[in-house]
Each structure stands twice: as C-alpha cells, then as structure tokens.
Design a protein around this motif. Sequence first.
Motif, short mmCIF file in Angstrom:
data_model
loop_
_atom_site.label_atom_id
_atom_site.label_comp_id
_atom_site.label_asym_id
_atom_site.label_seq_id
_atom_site.Cartn_x
_atom_site.Cartn_y
_atom_site.Cartn_z
N MET A 149 7.39 49.24 26.69
CA MET A 149 7.42 48.31 27.82
C MET A 149 7.57 46.87 27.33
O MET A 149 8.48 46.16 27.71
N LEU A 150 6.62 46.47 26.45
CA LEU A 150 6.65 45.11 25.89
C LEU A 150 7.96 44.86 25.17
O LEU A 150 8.58 43.81 25.29
N GLU A 151 8.37 45.90 24.46
CA GLU A 151 9.61 45.82 23.69
C GLU A 151 10.79 45.60 24.63
O GLU A 151 11.68 44.79 24.37
N PHE A 152 10.76 46.31 25.77
CA PHE A 152 11.84 46.19 26.75
C PHE A 152 11.91 44.77 27.29
O PHE A 152 12.97 44.18 27.39
N ILE A 153 10.73 44.23 27.63
CA ILE A 153 10.71 42.86 28.16
C ILE A 153 11.22 41.89 27.11
O ILE A 153 12.04 41.02 27.40
N ASN A 154 10.78 42.06 25.87
CA ASN A 154 11.20 41.15 24.82
C ASN A 154 12.69 41.20 24.54
O ASN A 154 13.32 40.16 24.34
N SER A 155 13.23 42.42 24.55
CA SER A 155 14.65 42.51 24.24
C SER A 155 15.50 42.03 25.41
O SER A 155 16.69 41.80 25.27
N ASN A 156 14.87 41.89 26.58
CA ASN A 156 15.64 41.43 27.74
C ASN A 156 15.18 40.07 28.24
O ASN A 156 15.44 39.69 29.37
N ILE A 157 14.48 39.34 27.35
CA ILE A 157 13.81 38.13 27.83
C ILE A 157 14.79 37.11 28.40
O ILE A 157 14.53 36.47 29.42
N GLU A 158 15.97 37.01 27.77
CA GLU A 158 17.00 36.07 28.24
C GLU A 158 17.37 36.35 29.69
O GLU A 158 17.43 35.47 30.53
N ILE A 159 17.63 37.63 29.93
CA ILE A 159 18.11 38.01 31.26
C ILE A 159 16.98 37.88 32.29
O ILE A 159 17.22 37.60 33.46
N ILE A 160 15.74 38.02 31.84
CA ILE A 160 14.62 37.82 32.76
C ILE A 160 14.49 36.34 33.15
O ILE A 160 14.27 36.02 34.32
N TYR A 161 14.71 35.47 32.17
CA TYR A 161 14.75 34.03 32.49
C TYR A 161 15.82 33.74 33.54
O TYR A 161 15.60 33.05 34.52
N LEU A 162 17.00 34.31 33.27
CA LEU A 162 18.13 34.11 34.16
C LEU A 162 17.78 34.60 35.57
O LEU A 162 18.07 33.93 36.57
N LEU A 163 17.14 35.75 35.63
CA LEU A 163 16.74 36.33 36.91
C LEU A 163 15.87 35.37 37.71
O LEU A 163 16.12 35.08 38.88
N LEU A 164 14.85 34.83 37.02
CA LEU A 164 13.92 33.93 37.71
C LEU A 164 14.63 32.67 38.19
O LEU A 164 14.45 32.23 39.32
N LEU A 165 15.48 32.10 37.32
CA LEU A 165 16.19 30.88 37.71
C LEU A 165 17.12 31.14 38.90
O LEU A 165 17.18 30.34 39.83
#
Lengths: 97, 466
Positions: A1-17
């Motif tokens: 889970m943590l690994e998934f979030i970390n490897s997708n952290i860029e796209i999660i930032y993009l999502l929030l913005l």
Amino acid sequence: MLEFINSNIEIIYLLLLMIFVGIELIEKVPSVLHTPLMSGANAIHGVVIIGAIIIMGQAENTLATILGFIAVVLGTLNVVGGFVVTDRMLEMFKKKK
Amino acid sequence: MNNHILQIIYLIGSLSFIVGLKMLSKPNTARKGNLVAAFGMAIAIIGTIFLYEGIKSSNYIWIFGGLIIGSILGTVSAKKVKMTQMPEMVSLFNGMGGACAMLISAVEFNHLKHKYLNEALPQGQMIIIMLGLIIGSISFVGSIVAWGKLSGRLGDKTLGIQQVINIGLLTLILGLAAYMIFWSPSENDLYFYSIWAISALYGVLFVMPIGGADMPVVISLLNSFTGVAAAMGGFLYDNKVMLVGGILVGSAGTILTVVMCKAMNRSLTNVLIGNFGGNNNANTTTAAGGTIREINTGDTAILLKYASKVIIVPGYGLAVAQAQHVCHELEELLENEGINVKYAIHPVAGRMPGHMNVLLAESNVSYDKLIEMENINPEFATTDVVLVVGANDVVNPAAKTDPSSPIYGMPILDVENAKSIIVMKRSMKAGYAGIENELFYQPKTSMLFGDAKNTLTKLIAEVKTL
C-alpha cells in the motif's frame, strides 16, 4: 500500500491540484451555459478512450480483443458525440447580426 | 524518444482541457473552448495510437475500426438529434464513457490475475481497478436509465424503502470490494463479477426514483462520476492526460451539480432522496376551490394586438409541442405591429438549465430577446400581457407565499405583477412538481387550453385578421 502511494506520489499531487483547478474553473457560470458546459465536460471525460486504445493495442487473447474493441467504440462515441453535440448547442448561442 | 514526444503531447492535451473548460464557462468564448478541448483530445488520441510503446501492429486494424465506427455513429447521432432531445443524448454519451471505463477495469483485472497467478493481487492496483469498475458501472447503467426516463421510455418508480435498499447495496459493494482487495480470497473472479453486477443494480436503483425535473442534476452528477472513473485509468497507466481530463470533469462536474441545485434552490441530498414529486399532499387543497377563467384565441389575439409590451414565458410545454418556431413567428408578427416582445427565461425552465435558450435560439430568436430571471422580474410591472407557454412550476407564486409547498423558496418569475396573464396549457394537470398553481385561479389570469403549437398557430392567424 505504502509502496503504491510512494510510486504514484507525483500523480497523487496532480490529482489533488486538479480537484482545485476544476472547482476554480466553474465559479460563476451563467445558468444559460450550464447545459453546454455539462456537455463539454462530458466530452472531456471521453479521454478514457486512451485507456481503451492501450488495452486494445496490447490485447493478446480473444476476450481482451473483444472487450477492448467495444471499449474503443464506446469511448469514441463519448468523445466525438460529446464534442459535436456541444458544438451544435453553442452554435445556437451566437448573436445574430 | 517516442515516449518523450508522447509526454509532451499529453502535456499540451492536458493544458487544452483546462483552457477549454475555462473558455466554455464564458458565453463569448464557449464555442471556441469546445474546439480547444476537442483539439487536445485529438492529439492525445493520435499520439497514443502511434507513439505509445507496446501497441501491437496487428491490433491497429481493431483500433482504427473502433475509432471509425464510433466516430460515424457519434457524429450522425449528435447531428441528427433534435434540440428537445439534447438532454437524453448527453446522458447516453456519458453512459458510453462510463461503460468504457468499466470495460478497461475488466480487462486490467484479467491481466493482473494472469500476471500474479496464485499470488495475492497487488492492493494499490486493485483499489484503482475496483473503483473504476464500480463507478464506471454505476455511471453507465445510471445514465442509460436517465436516458430512458427523459425519453419517456421509463417512468418514475420508487420502492417504499428505496433509501434503505440503496444504502445497503452501497455498503455491500464497498464491503465486498474491501474484502476482495485486502484479504484476497482465492475465488476472486466470483467477487469481481458479483461486485460488477451489484454496482449495475445500484445504478438502476439510484436513478429510478428521481423525478424527471431533477434529471439534469443527476446527469451532471453521473457526468462527474464518469470523470472520476476515467481518472482511474490515469493511475493504471501512469497517464497524466487521463488523470487531468478525468479529475477536472470530476471536480468541475460536482461543482456544476451543486450550482444547478442552487439555481433551483434545492439541496443535493433533497434531489437524491427525490422527495420533490413525493409529497403532493401539501398544497392541493388551498387553491382547488377557486374558479378559473377560460379565454379563446380570438380574445387573446385582441389582447396581444393592443398591448404595447408582451413577455413570453416558455416552459417544457413549448419544447414538447415543438412550438418554438411558431412562437418565434408570433413574436415577429407582434414586433412588426410595434409591440415590444421579450422572453423571460427561468434558469430551470424545461428539463435542463439553458434548455429554453437552446430551443429558442434554434428557431432564430435573437439572443438579446432572451432575458434571464433577475433582469426580467422588475419588468413585469410595466407589462401588459404575459403569455405563459407550457410553463407551470416556474411561475407558481406558492414558491414565495406558501412555506408548506415543496417548491417553497425556489426563485420564480413574478408574472403576477403584469396587467394580464394568459396561460397556455394542455389541461389543468399539475406541473412537474405535482402541485397546484394558485396563479391559474387569480382574477388577472386567463387560461387558454390546447397544444402549444396548435394554439399559437391559431393565434397568429387571428392576429393577422385583426
């Protein structure tokens, strides 16, 4: 889970913005434009077609081919139909000389 | 190298979505905005086809075949659809997008299953796939039901304990999905297809009880659902343009839904629970005792001919009767007689916000004759004749005077300030909210019964003979 979030952290930032960009964009829309705007947004989420093209392009068995093909047809309908219908609506708003 | 170019294309595509959506929200740039977004979509699609790594050349035929079929069907149906049927068309296209997202999840699930044979499936990816599946299916089936309801193929249906069933189903979906993702049972196929089926069922039950007048709000909501489902693809393929396009629509669509609700002065929960048509016992007794006054086309023609200012209030009746062209004809006729004619547009007249504008613009009514509610309301006091064509709830004074009315608080057109009011209606049947309209019983009001198109045609003939 943590690994998934970390490897997708860029796209999660993009999502929030993008959530906030979307909210800002729609502020103060005249009610006349509600329908065309909804229809235009409807066409934009047709971007899902790209996913359909990817699964179609990589399809290796019959099932994936059939599902991928249907997905491409439906996605294209969403995109093309959506933009054409929006254009037709907006065409009518132009002021007459 | 190819991938680098593709990423630039995606960047331009994402930017064009943002700019396009921004332009779409302003009247003078709206049409260009739509084209900007369409351009971004076109380059993103073409770029993906030719530059995405791992697309097998033997599959090109299927991709192009699908694109061509979809484009032809999409263009033809979008060009052919009548302006009155626009809402259901948008709903149908939205459903297609939802179905597309749902199918992507199905394929990716099978893909993942083969990749991790006899192992636990990776949780992060499974969350994304399941979200895409659930939201996509709800959006797909819900949109089809909304389309069916708007086109009159399906009616409103409410099971007594609808809300309980819906919440139960949603809990079941989320529970099963969580179990499947975090405890990875060996029979995950069974779970996957059950969740798919229950999500589809939920889509039906979610839209079924919602009243026809609230359909635009639901379509807008389902639209933002599809946006979120599309964005899930952005995670699956680490594809930024899918994420940007999807999330933009998801969040903008949600805001638009709320704005639409505000225009009707209703809360979103209120719309979703669907009590609009439900409590029709509130107001039926107060007005039913009054008497109505009928008028014929001849007398109406005289009233109109000797008026100096006329305001036409169009409603769904106008759309149903396809009377927009005759209506425009009457307006021109009166204008030529030197009478000042305007249209009063309520934000939710018809079945969609902006419905009346689109409809009247189609029959070449000049844009500056269509006056929005806030601007036209002060003008009613100086108006001789108000012609209400197939509108009902948007001119119901109960919205201002009767706190027990389900539409209480909704802003309305103040037609009762005019010198005389003529209401064109097919019958005394209540409007969409299912409530009586006191306006019809006021001494200043006369009722002109009949189909809007026929009546307007007769009216034109009468005015001409005077």
